[in-house]
Design a protein around this motif. Structure first.
Motif, PDB file in Angstrom:
ATOM      1  N   LEU B  61       0.590  -1.494   0.474  1.00 52.99           N
ATOM      2  CA  LEU B  61       0.044  -0.005   0.527  1.00 52.99           C
ATOM      3  C   LEU B  61       0.641   1.115   0.329  1.00 52.99           C
ATOM      4  O   LEU B  61       0.789   2.496  -0.700  1.00 52.99           O
ATOM      5  CB  LEU B  61      -0.562   0.315   1.511  1.00 52.99           C
ATOM      6  CG  LEU B  61      -2.140  -0.893   1.086  1.00 52.99           C
ATOM      7  CD1 LEU B  61      -3.075  -0.713   2.193  1.00 52.99           C
ATOM      8  CD2 LEU B  61      -3.235  -0.673  -0.464  1.00 52.99           C
ATOM      9  N   TYR B  62       1.714   1.485   0.362  1.00 51.59           N
ATOM     10  CA  TYR B  62       2.345   2.489   1.298  1.00 51.59           C
ATOM     11  C   TYR B  62       2.807   3.082  -0.144  1.00 51.59           C
ATOM     12  O   TYR B  62       3.307   3.586  -0.697  1.00 51.59           O
ATOM     13  CB  TYR B  62       3.451   1.930   2.468  1.00 51.59           C
ATOM     14  CG  TYR B  62       4.290   3.479   1.725  1.00 51.59           C
ATOM     15  CD1 TYR B  62       4.315   4.801   2.394  1.00 51.59           C
ATOM     16  CD2 TYR B  62       6.198   3.365   3.072  1.00 51.59           C
ATOM     17  CE1 TYR B  62       5.233   5.758   2.516  1.00 51.59           C
ATOM     18  CE2 TYR B  62       6.865   4.678   3.023  1.00 51.59           C
ATOM     19  CZ  TYR B  62       6.301   5.655   2.768  1.00 51.59           C
ATOM     20  OH  TYR B  62       6.961   6.669   3.112  1.00 51.59           O
ATOM     21  N   PRO B  63       4.047   1.617  -1.065  1.00 44.83           N
ATOM     22  CA  PRO B  63       4.970   2.258  -2.260  1.00 44.83           C
ATOM     23  C   PRO B  63       3.471   2.165  -3.758  1.00 44.83           C
ATOM     24  O   PRO B  63       3.855   3.018  -4.732  1.00 44.83           O
ATOM     25  CB  PRO B  63       5.272   0.668  -2.551  1.00 44.83           C
ATOM     26  CG  PRO B  63       5.351  -0.280  -1.493  1.00 44.83           C
ATOM     27  CD  PRO B  63       4.617  -0.111  -0.374  1.00 44.83           C
ATOM     28  N   PHE B  64       2.974   1.930  -2.912  1.00 48.50           N
ATOM     29  CA  PHE B  64       1.221   1.762  -4.405  1.00 48.50           C
ATOM     30  C   PHE B  64       0.930   3.576  -4.040  1.00 48.50           C
ATOM     31  O   PHE B  64       0.975   3.765  -5.550  1.00 48.50           O
ATOM     32  CB  PHE B  64       0.459   1.721  -3.297  1.00 48.50           C
ATOM     33  CG  PHE B  64      -0.927   0.533  -4.425  1.00 48.50           C
ATOM     34  CD1 PHE B  64      -0.730   0.640  -5.848  1.00 48.50           C
ATOM     35  CD2 PHE B  64      -1.328   1.138  -4.434  1.00 48.50           C
ATOM     36  CE1 PHE B  64      -1.255   0.296  -7.101  1.00 48.50           C
ATOM     37  CE2 PHE B  64      -2.598   1.181  -5.545  1.00 48.50           C
ATOM     38  CZ  PHE B  64      -2.815   0.431  -6.834  1.00 48.50           C
ATOM     39  N   SER B  67       3.807   5.764  -5.191  1.00 48.19           N
ATOM     40  CA  SER B  67       4.301   5.846  -6.715  1.00 48.19           C
ATOM     41  C   SER B  67       2.694   7.077  -7.686  1.00 48.19           C
ATOM     42  O   SER B  67       3.330   7.187  -8.415  1.00 48.19           O
ATOM     43  CB  SER B  67       3.957   4.361  -7.435  1.00 48.19           C
ATOM     44  OG  SER B  67       2.792   4.114  -7.654  1.00 48.19           O
TER      45      SER B  67
END
Lengths: 332, 329
Positions: B61-64, B67
């Motif tokens: 979720l965090y990288p998503f 991005s």
């Protein structure tokens, strides 16, 4: 054969009814034989189609280069040689690269099996708040291309930190690129390569297994963790082997995460992808170019070396693999 | 230098509050005796999925979300972190209007996918039916049918696709192979004589020519169909055969409706697999933009366009197919 014996029997028959029955039986047998023939041709044909490239790779890999240009050589090499293997073995960095790949695939495989089994069981048998939303996230994880989160994930491991704690003590973040840690962390938490699929498969498997076993364990006073460990885990072994096989194989051949997280540390897929180029550079020098046919020959030899361990594992795990499908692992 | 920081404390607080709310709801019920059990089960559930919960937040979720932010920024990497400068929709505009190949490659890979999916579904359904029957050597046949799952993934597939020698060799021996036997011109003329739509004929011929590629891409789908076929109760067939149904009728009235949910599953799987395959040309563009050209923001923007396109196509497919899917319960 059966049709002929039936026909002989038919001649002895007298009444009209018996004759009709006999004709029906012959027709039925003929139809069956025809279908069996067609089916055999189809099955053999498809098997051939699948096995052919592997056989071609094997045959090319033991040829000498001049056999490639010899029109009379089709599959059986005239000049049988292990030379290709010797060159490829050296340039792929065997056995070091092989063991890098082996440890990586084993570690991720085992961690992913553990994580996905636990998570799959949790989703299959327990009710908790936000369950639907969280399971929805499993599906979202399947759909999102890894490239979408690639850059942030790379930066996260390049400048790794846990809530700024590491920076507080050592003064800087940790660089986890070129270590196995990115793989260990993502696999252990069920977010590695195609883990959404494995969680989904595990959940379907546990949903399809009978509840009675667990209930009797509960009646005997076992808690959810004990029940899982002693009752459900043994049942899930074929499915776990299947998932291990998938995750091992897909990690073994993966170029996406290995090129993303590893730079100097080599694995089989990364060296194979640049095999011909690096051999050309080191054996013939930067200015020369080797013939494309020879490059292709080396690539095929390299592929054989990458595939062979997989086939060995497949032959061992195959039994469980089919068994877990027959127990309707995916449908539940 | 990290302007965007995920506020984890705040998230935990919210999670706690929402859990608290649920607890209150449970408390207000009459079943106070069952409550403790339910609560214990819920906690056990969270314990079981806890690895995923951590992974979901930190590695998905965090990288998503990050991005998304990246795609609106231009990013410079330094030794101790990275800096972002906002550029608005510039990255998105560039993807369509400035990038030399992106739009073309995107459209091409969508068309490729649309041609491939029906062929793969039909072939894998057919193959699953074939190896579901009882015959001698079935175990061996099954083992070979699933071999593409392991043999043609990742790097091996990439090497094979670019391989010169294998292409020439298979071209040379084509007349002996199953694909080659029907590849001959007779099929083309025969099909043309039937006065079918030439576009349809071309599609069929194209499919026959690429038979091996379709077989290669069908491993997991065969597996899913086979598992589905084995869950259909034999008593259904027995009953309908007693009533005088033929094998053909059985197939269309029992097998096909019972398997239809899996056609949906397989379609979705095939689409996702063909789009997220690292050998997909769009995927290569995304990766090269990020790591060969170090334009991380731009790469994120392309990745997001791509993701939204996939989502749109999946939505349409699911909408269309689920209209005629039959659910047993």
């Amino acid at each position: 054969m059966k049709a002929i014996s039936l026909a002989k029997a038919g001649q002895a028959l007298e009444t009209r009814e018996q004759r009709a029955n006999w004709r029906h039986a012959v027709f039925f047998q003929a139809k069956k034989i025809l279908w069996v023939t067609v089916r055999t041709i189809l099955v053999v044909g498809i098997c051939f189609l699948i096995l052919y490239p592997l056989a071609a790779k094997l045959s090319v890999s033991v040829m000498a280069e001049r056999d490639l240009y010899d029109i009379t050589v089709c599959y059986v090499p005239k000049h049988f040689t292990w030379e290709n293997y010797r060159v490829v073995w050296k340039h792929m960095g065997f056995p070091g690269t092989f063991f890098n790949s082996l440890w990586l695939s084993l570690t991720t495989g085992i961690l992913q099996v553990i994580a996905c089994t636990l998570v799959g069981y949790g989703f299959a048998r327990f009710d908790f708040p936000l369950k639907k939303f969280l399971f929805g996230m499993v599906i979202v994880m399947l759909v999102v291309p890894p490239q979408t989160i690639m850059v942030p994930l790379f930066l996260r491991f390049r400048f790794f930190d846990i809530f700024g704690i590491i920076k507080l003590f050592s003064g800087s973040t940790v660089n986890l690129i070129d270590t196995f840690w990115p793989f260990i962390l993502t696999s252990g938490t069920g977010t590695g390569l195609r883990n959404g699929l494995y969680i989904y498969m595990m959940r379907q498997f546990f949903r399809g297994s009978p509840k009675e076993l667990e209930e009797s364990a509960y009646v005997d006073g076992a808690g959810p963790y004990k029940t899982f460990y002693y009752i459900m885990l043994p049942i899930a072994v074929p499915m776990m082997v299947t998932i291990f096989l998938f995750s091992f194989v897909w990690q073994w051949t993966d170029t996406f995460y290995t090129t993303l997280f590893l730079e100097k540390l080599t694995t089989l897929p990364t060296v194979l992808s640049s095999l011909a180029v690096s051999i050309n550079y080191q054996e013939f020098g930067p200015m020369a170019t080797m013939s494309p046919a020879y490059a292709s020959m080396l690539n095929n030899t390299g592929s054989v070396l990458v595939i062979l361990p997989l086939i060995a594992i497949y032959l061992v795990a195959q039994r469980y693999f089919v068994e877990s499908i027959e127990r309707s692992g995916i449908i539940g | 230098m990290r302007p965007m920081k995920f506020d984890f404390q705040d998230f935990l607080l919210k999670l706690k509050r929402s859990l608290g709310g649920l607890k209150l709801k449970l408390n207000s019920g009459d079943k106070t005796t069952h409550m403790t059990m339910e609560k214990r089960r819920a906690i056990a559930g969270y314990v079981f999925i806890s690895p995923f919960l951590i992974g979901l937040i930190f590695f998905f979720l965090y990288p998503f979300l990050q991005s998304v932010i990246f795609s609106f920024n231009s990013i410079q990497i330094g030794a101790q972190g990275y800096e972002m400068t906002g550029v608005g929709f510039e990255n998105y505009r560039r993807a369509f209007l400035v990038h030399p190949t992106f739009s073309r490659v995107l459209v091409e890979s969508i068309i490729q996918m649309i041609t491939d999916v029906p062929l793969i579904i039909i072939f894998s359904f057919f193959a699953a039916n074939l190896i579901n029957q009882k015959f001698r050597g079935r175990a061996v046949a099954r083992a070979i049918f699933f071999l593409p799952v392991i043999m043609t993934s990742g790097i091996i597939l990439a090497v094979e696709n670019n391989d010169l020698l294998l292409g020439i060799m298979s071209g040379a021996i084509q007349p002996d192979t199953a694909a080659g036997a029907v590849r001959a011109l007779e099929l083309r003329t025969l099909l043309m004589e039937t006065r079918m739509d030439p576009r349809f004929v071309r599609y069929i011929i194209d499919a026959v020519d690429r038979l091996y590629e379709i077989v290669k891409a069908s491993g997991v789908q065969i597996l899913i169909f086979l598992a589905g076929l084995q869950t259909i109760s034999p008593s259904l067939y027995e009953a309908s055969t007693m009533e005088g149904a033929t094998g053909w009728e059985n197939f269309w009235k029992i097998t096909f409706p019972m398997i239809s949910p899996l056609i949906l599953v397989n379609t979705v799987y095939t689409v996702i697999y063909s789009f997220t395959n690292p050998n997909n040309p769009v995927m290569e563009i995304i990766k090269n933009t990020a790591f060969a050209e170090s334009r991380f923001g731009f790469s994120s923007a392309i990745a997001w366009i791509y993701f939204l396109v996939i989502l749109g196509i999946l939505g349409i497919l699911i909408g269309v197919i689920s209209r005629w899917v039959f659910y047993h319960d």
